[in-house]
Enzyme design. Sequence first.
Site, PDB file in Angstrom:
ATOM      1  N   ALA A  64      39.864  42.766  42.868  1.00 51.40           N
ATOM      2  CA  ALA A  64      38.588  42.853  42.208  1.00 51.40           C
ATOM      3  C   ALA A  64      37.437  43.111  43.251  1.00 51.40           C
ATOM      4  O   ALA A  64      36.582  43.733  43.040  1.00 51.40           O
ATOM      5  CB  ALA A  64      38.491  41.971  40.936  1.00 51.40           C
ATOM      6  N   GLU A  65      37.417  42.094  44.074  1.00 51.66           N
ATOM      7  CA  GLU A  65      36.161  41.870  44.999  1.00 51.66           C
ATOM      8  C   GLU A  65      36.003  42.918  45.810  1.00 51.66           C
ATOM      9  O   GLU A  65      34.875  43.411  46.240  1.00 51.66           O
ATOM     10  CB  GLU A  65      36.226  40.592  45.459  1.00 51.66           C
ATOM     11  CG  GLU A  65      36.147  39.332  44.675  1.00 51.66           C
ATOM     12  CD  GLU A  65      37.713  39.095  44.024  1.00 51.66           C
ATOM     13  OE1 GLU A  65      38.754  39.715  44.648  1.00 51.66           O
ATOM     14  OE2 GLU A  65      37.802  38.458  43.104  1.00 51.66           O
ATOM     15  N   ASN A  76      37.086  45.778  45.318  1.00 53.75           N
ATOM     16  CA  ASN A  76      36.737  47.053  44.500  1.00 53.75           C
ATOM     17  C   ASN A  76      35.047  47.260  44.546  1.00 53.75           C
ATOM     18  O   ASN A  76      34.435  48.239  44.883  1.00 53.75           O
ATOM     19  CB  ASN A  76      37.381  47.106  43.344  1.00 53.75           C
ATOM     20  CG  ASN A  76      38.555  47.137  43.292  1.00 53.75           C
ATOM     21  OD1 ASN A  76      39.381  47.538  43.993  1.00 53.75           O
ATOM     22  ND2 ASN A  76      39.354  46.917  42.056  1.00 53.75           N
ATOM     23  N   ASN A 112      36.027  37.628  35.509  1.00 47.87           N
ATOM     24  CA  ASN A 112      37.495  38.232  35.578  1.00 47.87           C
ATOM     25  C   ASN A 112      38.515  37.325  35.094  1.00 47.87           C
ATOM     26  O   ASN A 112      39.347  36.842  35.709  1.00 47.87           O
ATOM     27  CB  ASN A 112      37.603  38.599  37.035  1.00 47.87           C
ATOM     28  CG  ASN A 112      37.036  39.899  37.318  1.00 47.87           C
ATOM     29  OD1 ASN A 112      37.052  41.029  36.362  1.00 47.87           O
ATOM     30  ND2 ASN A 112      37.014  40.241  38.532  1.00 47.87           N
ATOM     31  N   ARG A 130      41.646  35.761  33.882  1.00 46.95           N
ATOM     32  CA  ARG A 130      42.836  36.166  34.005  1.00 46.95           C
ATOM     33  C   ARG A 130      44.012  35.248  33.414  1.00 46.95           C
ATOM     34  O   ARG A 130      44.567  34.457  34.242  1.00 46.95           O
ATOM     35  CB  ARG A 130      43.505  36.828  35.181  1.00 46.95           C
ATOM     36  CG  ARG A 130      42.542  37.722  35.848  1.00 46.95           C
ATOM     37  CD  ARG A 130      43.040  39.169  35.428  1.00 46.95           C
ATOM     38  NE  ARG A 130      42.361  40.326  36.029  1.00 46.95           N
ATOM     39  CZ  ARG A 130      41.326  40.923  35.698  1.00 46.95           C
ATOM     40  NH1 ARG A 130      40.575  40.405  35.112  1.00 46.95           N
ATOM     41  NH2 ARG A 130      40.907  41.743  36.683  1.00 46.95           N
ATOM     42  N   ASP A 147      34.733  46.456  38.099  1.00 47.71           N
ATOM     43  CA  ASP A 147      34.289  46.158  39.271  1.00 47.71           C
ATOM     44  C   ASP A 147      33.018  47.315  39.714  1.00 47.71           C
ATOM     45  O   ASP A 147      32.047  47.045  40.478  1.00 47.71           O
ATOM     46  CB  ASP A 147      35.334  46.122  40.324  1.00 47.71           C
ATOM     47  CG  ASP A 147      36.477  45.189  40.081  1.00 47.71           C
ATOM     48  OD1 ASP A 147      36.017  44.232  39.333  1.00 47.71           O
ATOM     49  OD2 ASP A 147      37.682  45.760  39.943  1.00 47.71           O
TER      50      ASP A 147
HETATM   51  O1  KDG Z   1      39.647  44.563  38.320  1.00 47.55           O
HETATM   52  C1  KDG Z   1      40.617  45.368  38.940  1.00 47.55           C
HETATM   53  C2  KDG Z   1      41.640  44.225  39.423  1.00 47.55           C
HETATM   54  O2  KDG Z   1      42.270  43.744  38.364  1.00 47.55           O
HETATM   55  C3  KDG Z   1      42.611  44.796  40.334  1.00 47.55           C
HETATM   56  O3  KDG Z   1      42.054  45.258  41.532  1.00 47.55           O
HETATM   57  C4  KDG Z   1      43.735  43.780  40.512  1.00 47.55           C
HETATM   58  O4  KDG Z   1      42.316  41.893  41.516  1.00 47.55           O
HETATM   59  C5  KDG Z   1      43.217  42.390  40.670  1.00 47.55           C
HETATM   60  C6  KDG Z   1      43.867  41.388  39.933  1.00 47.55           C
HETATM   61  O5  KDG Z   1      43.841  39.930  40.362  1.00 47.55           O
HETATM   62  O6  KDG Z   1      44.120  41.496  38.764  1.00 47.55           O
END
Ligand code: KDG
Length: 338
Positions: free
Chosen positions: A35-36, A38, A167, A169, A280
């Site tokens: 992500a970073e 990107n 972000n 997750r 991103d």
């Molecule tokens: O935002 C895109 C990201 O999800 C992808 O590049 C993968 O960094 C990633 C992740 O940890 O999900």
Amino acid sequence: SARVVCFGELLLRLSAPGREKLLQSPQLEVRVGGAEANVGVSLARFGHRVDMVSTVADNALGEAVVGELRRHGVGTSAVRHVPGRMGLYFLAPGAIHRPAEVLYDRAGSAFALAAEEAYDWPALLAGADWLHLSGITPALGANTAAAALAAARAARAAGVKVSFDGNFRPKLWEAWEGDARAILRGLMAEADVLFADHRDMGVVLGGQYAQAEPLQRVEAAAADAFAAFPHLQWLACTLRSPRNVDHHALAGVLVGRSSGTALAPQEEVGPIVDRIGGGDAFAAGVLHGLARGWEPERTIRFGLAAGCLKHSVPGDFNLVSEADVEALVGEGRYDVKR
Ligand code: KDG
């Protein structure tokens, strides 16, 4: 232009072609993501001086990933190469009635195992205007959570502006039972700019945002964020309305502590070529506007257009220029006065 330091894991993305499912696909396409990174690639393409801080495996895969960043204009002299493995993620983009599949295979990666002391932040941040990091790094384990916090605090101490993308997750936090709320709170407390919506703020601040309109929910969450985090000046997010697996609509919201809300009107996006990295690309577009000192209205329209444009580019990176984004901003609904 600004000098930007991005800190995060570099990943290899292995994706099934077309509409294939991961379990059936005889071949996988390799791309670079994270992500970073990107965000860093976008900002480099917009003309900023970007340096990546990360740790990769000292093998051909690490070399390939670093080479790919360099090819797109991101400085990689602060990337550490150490014995170990690269983090991977597997992707199948989904199809009608079947959502995308994302499988992580990144536990124990060279990045995840790097100790907090691996990074000399005062040196790494010397001369920088911005540090960009995200909620993915602290979700990887105790080492990276400590490193992310050390980076954000060092930036704050050095007068480097901190940009933080929530972000969130859940899969990553659940894998090690990390205290997402406390850790993300600590990071957001150092942020000048936050990319987060009312769901992210609900996780971090425990607020219940039940207002009728999505925009009202974001504004309520932003008000709580400004109250909780003293350095925070801006909160930005997109409002997404799903249509189908190939199509959604996105609007952009930028709330300023002192300037109120700026909106980018909803845009229909589809048929989608590749939506990974759209958030991103949006973040990079907003940071570009803030770095340039543009009005909030122009900034959010540029951010949304950058995010929309990413959906047309295969891979994680938004391989577009400022002029490409401005051209889209210039079309009708993105009517920006210059
Ligand atoms: O935002 C895109 C990201 O999800 C992808 O590049 C993968 O960094 C990633 C992740 O940890 O999900």
